[in-house]
Design an enzyme around this catalytic site. Structure first.
Site, PDB file in Angstrom:
ATOM      1  N   ASP A 157      87.385 -66.831  98.851  1.00  0.00           N
ATOM      2  CA  ASP A 157      86.695 -66.149  97.758  1.00  0.00           C
ATOM      3  C   ASP A 157      85.252 -65.896  98.162  1.00  0.00           C
ATOM      4  OD1 ASP A 157      85.547 -65.283  95.411  1.00  0.00           O
ATOM      5  OD2 ASP A 157      85.946 -67.113  94.279  1.00  0.00           O
ATOM      6  N   MET A 176      81.481 -69.588  84.844  1.00  0.00           N
ATOM      7  CA  MET A 176      80.219 -70.161  85.314  1.00  0.00           C
ATOM      8  C   MET A 176      79.380 -70.596  84.124  1.00  0.00           C
ATOM      9  SD  MET A 176      79.141 -67.383  88.236  1.00  0.00           S
ATOM     10  CE  MET A 176      80.360 -66.579  89.281  1.00  0.00           C
ATOM     11  N   SER A 216      88.780 -60.082  91.338  1.00  0.00           N
ATOM     12  CA  SER A 216      87.843 -60.837  90.521  1.00  0.00           C
ATOM     13  C   SER A 216      87.242 -59.949  89.438  1.00  0.00           C
ATOM     14  CB  SER A 216      86.721 -61.406  91.389  1.00  0.00           C
ATOM     15  OG  SER A 216      85.726 -61.991  90.571  1.00  0.00           O
ATOM     16  N   MET A 269      83.528 -72.865  87.926  1.00  0.00           N
ATOM     17  CA  MET A 269      82.273 -73.231  88.584  1.00  0.00           C
ATOM     18  C   MET A 269      81.351 -73.809  87.519  1.00  0.00           C
ATOM     19  SD  MET A 269      81.817 -70.089  91.275  1.00  0.00           S
ATOM     20  CE  MET A 269      82.797 -68.866  90.391  1.00  0.00           C
ATOM     21  N   HIS A 314      88.814 -69.949  87.973  1.00  0.00           N
ATOM     22  CA  HIS A 314      87.975 -70.661  88.938  1.00  0.00           C
ATOM     23  C   HIS A 314      86.789 -71.233  88.170  1.00  0.00           C
ATOM     24  CE1 HIS A 314      85.244 -70.260  92.755  1.00  0.00           C
ATOM     25  NE2 HIS A 314      85.400 -71.502  92.381  1.00  0.00           N
ATOM     26  N   GLY A 344      86.366 -58.820  94.684  1.00  0.00           N
ATOM     27  CA  GLY A 344      85.700 -58.277  93.514  1.00  0.00           C
ATOM     28  C   GLY A 344      85.250 -56.853  93.714  1.00  0.00           C
ATOM     29  N   MET A 387      85.280 -71.333  99.602  1.00  0.00           N
ATOM     30  CA  MET A 387      84.285 -70.320  99.272  1.00  0.00           C
ATOM     31  C   MET A 387      83.728 -69.731 100.557  1.00  0.00           C
ATOM     32  SD  MET A 387      84.154 -70.020  96.020  1.00  0.00           S
ATOM     33  CE  MET A 387      82.713 -68.944  95.965  1.00  0.00           C
ATOM     34  N   HIS A 415      91.559 -62.996  88.976  1.00  0.00           N
ATOM     35  CA  HIS A 415      90.648 -64.105  89.229  1.00  0.00           C
ATOM     36  C   HIS A 415      89.527 -64.079  88.198  1.00  0.00           C
ATOM     37  CE1 HIS A 415      89.003 -67.201  91.921  1.00  0.00           C
ATOM     38  NE2 HIS A 415      87.807 -66.696  91.624  1.00  0.00           N
ATOM     39  N   GLY A 425      78.559 -62.330  92.489  1.00  0.00           N
ATOM     40  CA  GLY A 425      79.380 -61.417  93.245  1.00  0.00           C
ATOM     41  C   GLY A 425      78.527 -60.547  94.152  1.00  0.00           C
ATOM     42  N   ASP A 431      86.146 -65.970  87.031  1.00  0.00           N
ATOM     43  CA  ASP A 431      85.092 -66.918  87.377  1.00  0.00           C
ATOM     44  C   ASP A 431      84.405 -67.415  86.115  1.00  0.00           C
ATOM     45  OD1 ASP A 431      85.145 -66.934  90.279  1.00  0.00           O
ATOM     46  OD2 ASP A 431      84.488 -64.855  90.165  1.00  0.00           O
TER      47      ASP A 431
END
Length: 223
Positions: free
Chosen positions: A173, A35, A8, A66, A64, A195, A135, A31, A142, A33
């Site tokens: 994750d 957000m 991540s 979110m 991913h 991560g 999750m 990966h 993280g 993220d």
């Protein structure tokens, strides 16, 4: 069934992102993220950064999302060239349509569940997804500790996947590290987001190899 490691970049140094990506060239995925500070209480990066990353690496990008309104935004990440795009059950309004749009744009379709969201109500969607993401922390930040309470759900998800032909990858994750990855693999996960366990190591590439070896040793899916 192969074990796959997806570092991540949330734990990477954003000021040196291209170098950080190159440091894990042995990873199966990267990966990313995304957000939006609405669905989760954090703001990270978006489509322009993903497009730049795609130019900087040959490693496939695992996005991913979110975010609120993934129905609107998810197809664009697939169209940009992401190898996998994951949307959250708790945010999506038209999951079948959106998952199909992701696939039709050339990406693998992923479907994510927060720790308290049960997997059983979504069994009928297994034919629409390529990867189920469970999750193992509350999404948003993280470095959180791994939630063992999710492991029974990982086992139930693996059983449901097996009942439907076993073609769906099962990703975990959150809090995945050398001390937790074996439990996840034993429960049936085969794709692991890590991560801090990767980017907090002195040698990120070696950390990837070590995590993969631990998961392979513990996985009942590998003959």
């Amino acid at each position: 069934m192969a074990v796959q490691i997806s570092p991540s970049i949330l734990s990477a140094d954003f000021a040196r992102l291209a170098e950080e990506v190159a440091a894990v060239g042995n990873a199966d995925w990267l990966h990313v993220d995304v957000m939006d500070n609405h669905f989760v209480p954090n703001l990270t990066l978006g489509l322009p950064v993903v497009e730049s990353l795609l130019k900087a690496t040959d490693t496939p990008i695992d996005c991913h999302l979110m975010i609120e309104d993934p129905d609107r935004w998810a197809p664009a990440y697939a169209e940009a060239g992401a190898g996998s795009v994951t949307i959250h059950a708790e945010a999506v309004k038209a999951p079948v349509r959106t998952l199909r749009q992701i696939r039709s744009a050339g990406a693998r379709s992923g479907f994510a569940l927060n720790p308290a969201t049960p997997v059983e109500p979504y069994e009928d969607l297994l034919g629409e997804i390529d990867m189920l993401l469970l999750m193992t922390v509350e999404p948003g930040f993280g470095g959180q500790p791994f939630l063992d309470v999710v492991l029974p759900k990982v086992r139930r998800a693996r059983s449901l996947i097996a009942a439907h032909g076993g073609q769906v990858w099962l990703q975990v994750d959150g809090g995945v590290s050398a001390s937790t990855i074996e439990r996840c693999a034993e429960a049936g996960a085969d794709v692991f987001v890590a991560g801090n366990a990767v980017y907090g190591a002195d040698d990120p590439a070696r950390a990837v190899d070590h995590l993969r070896a631990l998961a392979e040793k513990a996985s009942p899916l590998i003959a």
